[in-house]
Design an enzyme around this catalytic site. Structure first.
Site, mmCIF file in Angstrom:
data_model
loop_
_atom_site.group_PDB
_atom_site.id
_atom_site.type_symbol
_atom_site.label_atom_id
_atom_site.label_comp_id
_atom_site.label_asym_id
_atom_site.label_seq_id
_atom_site.Cartn_x
_atom_site.Cartn_y
_atom_site.Cartn_z
ATOM 1 N N LYS A 1 -51.347 49.528 3.049
ATOM 2 C CA LYS A 1 -51.196 48.192 2.928
ATOM 3 C C LYS A 1 -49.637 47.676 2.527
ATOM 4 O O LYS A 1 -49.573 46.675 2.858
ATOM 5 C CB LYS A 1 -52.151 47.660 2.052
ATOM 6 C CG LYS A 1 -52.157 47.976 0.465
ATOM 7 C CD LYS A 1 -53.120 46.973 -0.005
ATOM 8 C CE LYS A 1 -54.264 47.754 -0.860
ATOM 9 N NZ LYS A 1 -53.998 48.468 -1.999
ATOM 10 N N LYS B 1 -44.447 57.782 -3.443
ATOM 11 C CA LYS B 1 -44.040 56.390 -3.980
ATOM 12 C C LYS B 1 -42.894 56.737 -4.514
ATOM 13 O O LYS B 1 -42.155 55.724 -4.422
ATOM 14 C CB LYS B 1 -45.190 55.921 -4.722
ATOM 15 C CG LYS B 1 -46.510 55.839 -3.991
ATOM 16 C CD LYS B 1 -47.047 54.507 -4.733
ATOM 17 C CE LYS B 1 -48.259 54.082 -3.635
ATOM 18 N NZ LYS B 1 -49.222 53.241 -4.137
ATOM 19 N N LYS C 1 -50.419 57.630 7.341
ATOM 20 C CA LYS C 1 -51.604 56.800 6.798
ATOM 21 C C LYS C 1 -51.198 55.419 7.051
ATOM 22 O O LYS C 1 -50.056 55.002 6.711
ATOM 23 C CB LYS C 1 -51.849 57.137 5.284
ATOM 24 C CG LYS C 1 -53.008 56.544 4.855
ATOM 25 C CD LYS C 1 -53.069 56.769 3.187
ATOM 26 C CE LYS C 1 -52.376 55.800 2.438
ATOM 27 N NZ LYS C 1 -52.991 55.371 1.250
HETATM 28 P P1 ATP Z 1 -50.897 51.309 -1.408
HETATM 29 O O1 ATP Z 1 -50.108 50.939 0.149
HETATM 30 O O2 ATP Z 1 -50.514 50.099 -2.404
HETATM 31 O O3 ATP Z 1 -50.629 52.540 -1.961
HETATM 32 P P2 ATP Z 1 -53.314 51.677 -0.099
HETATM 33 O O4 ATP Z 1 -53.477 51.049 1.085
HETATM 34 O O5 ATP Z 1 -53.065 53.185 -0.149
HETATM 35 O O6 ATP Z 1 -52.257 51.025 -1.174
HETATM 36 P P3 ATP Z 1 -55.370 51.667 -2.265
HETATM 37 O O7 ATP Z 1 -55.479 50.674 -3.114
HETATM 38 O O8 ATP Z 1 -54.563 52.826 -2.865
HETATM 39 O O9 ATP Z 1 -54.696 51.483 -0.816
HETATM 40 O O10 ATP Z 1 -56.531 52.289 -1.739
HETATM 41 C C1 ATP Z 1 -57.864 51.818 -1.926
HETATM 42 C C2 ATP Z 1 -58.896 52.701 -1.207
HETATM 43 O O11 ATP Z 1 -58.723 52.718 -0.074
HETATM 44 C C3 ATP Z 1 -58.760 54.267 -1.680
HETATM 45 O O12 ATP Z 1 -59.952 54.816 -1.782
HETATM 46 C C4 ATP Z 1 -58.081 54.873 -0.655
HETATM 47 O O13 ATP Z 1 -58.286 56.091 -0.240
HETATM 48 C C5 ATP Z 1 -58.569 53.935 0.533
HETATM 49 N N1 ATP Z 1 -57.516 54.113 1.748
HETATM 50 C C6 ATP Z 1 -56.432 53.403 1.727
HETATM 51 N N2 ATP Z 1 -55.814 53.667 2.826
HETATM 52 C C7 ATP Z 1 -56.577 54.489 3.733
HETATM 53 C C8 ATP Z 1 -56.609 54.756 4.945
HETATM 54 N N3 ATP Z 1 -55.562 54.556 5.851
HETATM 55 N N4 ATP Z 1 -57.494 55.448 5.668
HETATM 56 C C9 ATP Z 1 -58.924 55.492 4.753
HETATM 57 N N5 ATP Z 1 -58.867 55.074 3.560
HETATM 58 C C10 ATP Z 1 -57.700 54.675 3.018
#
Ligand code: ATP
Ligand code: LTN
Length: 333
Positions: free
Chosen positions: A200, A115, A197
């Site tokens: 969002k 980040k 990965k």
């Molecule tokens: P950001 O991009 O804002 O960091 P993010 O998409 O990584 O967000 P989070 O809110 O940080 O999402 O994560 C919420 C949950 O979803 C966490 O338990 C995280 O491990 C899971 N998660 C996020 N992205 C993935 C992915 N691509 N595959 C599996 N699990 C995921």
């Protein structure tokens, strides 16, 4: 704390529209703990502001994330669903935990490194100490298990280290939590770059399938998914795109990889991609329907937020006051 009942705790940031990565890695699995565990699921708005947020978007997404928790099957009568900033003990315990978390430990966190590279103009102290707030979330509820995607394993491990360190200094302070990482769906990859990965906050909308995308959009995004120059649907090293699509298909249909390979034997990638899109859209349709009903009742959602915050505060207050006492803070209440 809950008469022999184990505690499950997790959180999702209202930092963007939720993806099928969030759904398969986290949200979809939360409901399965409701019978066996006392469950707390939080919308972590304080974590979200470690990256700059537009206030109107943050407010709207906080409602939307809570509505998605409920639409994904979390019954607010059986689970405590709430918003992090409604329970001030999180921020208070986070300060204390900051004083027991080492600079070196925080420097090694891969989420911080990623980040800070992506937001080089805003490497704020909150982004750096993010894991101490996450540890506060977890430890306030004397949590036993933390269901998360694999990207959060490092943060839960740091939380365990902080808990063990503090338990040595102040015996029996915290339950030491375990991460629970689903076998399939633990890391859904980007459709545009399957070595990355699915996130969002990715800027490329074709990289992401949102939980709320309509069927046509879902099918179009899967059709465009990056794969390889081979033509056989099989799980193998180097076939990151196909491996990812097979994982997604497996999560939505419950089929094992060898079954999927047999199903698409002699068929091309085009047919497979269409099947993945259809399975995904069909599985998400009931979630989307419930979501729209829940979101249209804003007063109902606010009532849930209040109820959840009251339930969570009751537990959080007890842990925080135990910590304050053991550390030597004077109690005059
Ligand atoms: P950001 O991009 O804002 O960091 P993010 O998409 O990584 O967000 P989070 O809110 O940080 O999402 O994560 C919420 C949950 O979803 C966490 O338990 C995280 O491990 C899971 N998660 C996020 N992205 C993935 C992915 N691509 N595959 C599996 N699990 C995921
Ligand atoms: N850091 C997590 C979100 C999160 C969380 C938590 C997950 C905040 N507090 C407590 C589990 C338990 C993320 O970025 N996905």
């Amino acid at each position: 704390m809950f008469q022999n009942q184990l505690v499950s705790y997790s959180g999702i940031q209202p930092s963007g529209n939720l993806t099928i990565g969030n759904y398969l890695g986290a949200l979809k699995n939360f409901a399965s703990y409701s019978e066996k565990y006392k469950c707390f699921y939080c919308v972590v708005d304080e974590h979200a502001i470690t990256v700059r947020q537009n206030p109107a978007d943050l407010r709207r997404r906080t409602y939307e994330t809570l509505a998605l928790y409920m639409a994904a099957g979390l019954d607010p009568e059986k689970n405590t669903l709430y918003v992090q900033s409604h329970v001030h003990e999180h921020a208070e315990l986070a300060w204390i935990l900051n004083c027991f978390t080492m600079f070196g430990e925080l420097s090694r966190m891969t989420q911080f490194k990623d980040k800070s590279a992506r937001h080089a103009d805003n490497i704020n102290a909150g982004l750096f100490t993010y894991p101490a707030l996450m540890a506060a979330d977890i430890l306030l509820y004397q949590t036993d298990v933390v269901p998360v995607g694999v990207d959060q394993k490092q943060h839960v491990e740091l939380c365990r280290d902080i808990a063990m360190r503090m338990n040595q200094l102040y015996p029996d302070l915290f339950t030491v939590p375990e991460p629970i990482i689903a076998k399939s769906g633990k890391k859904i990859m980007s459709l545009a770059d399957p070595t990355k990965k699915m996130s969002k906050s990715d800027e490329n909308p074709n990289a992401i399938v949102y939980i709320l995308d309509d069927k046509d959009t879902i099918i179009r995004k899967f059709k465009r998914a990056v794969t390889d120059s081979d033509t056989v649907v099989r799980y193998a090293e180097g076939k990151d795109g196909i491996n990812n699509l097979m994982s997604i298909y497996s999560c939505f249909t419950g089929k094992e990889f060898d079954e999927i390979e047999r199903e698409f034997d002699g068929k091309g990638y085009g047919e497979f991609k269409l099947a993945v899109g259809e399975a995904c859209a069909d599985a998400l349709a009931p979630v989307q329907k419930r979501y729209n009903e829940i979101l249209s009742d804003k007063a109902g959602l606010e009532a849930q937020m209040k109820k959840g915050a009251e339930e969570a505060s009751y537990v959080a207050r007890r842990t925080l006051s135990k910590v304050q006492k053991k550390l030597g803070f004077v109690q005059v209440r």
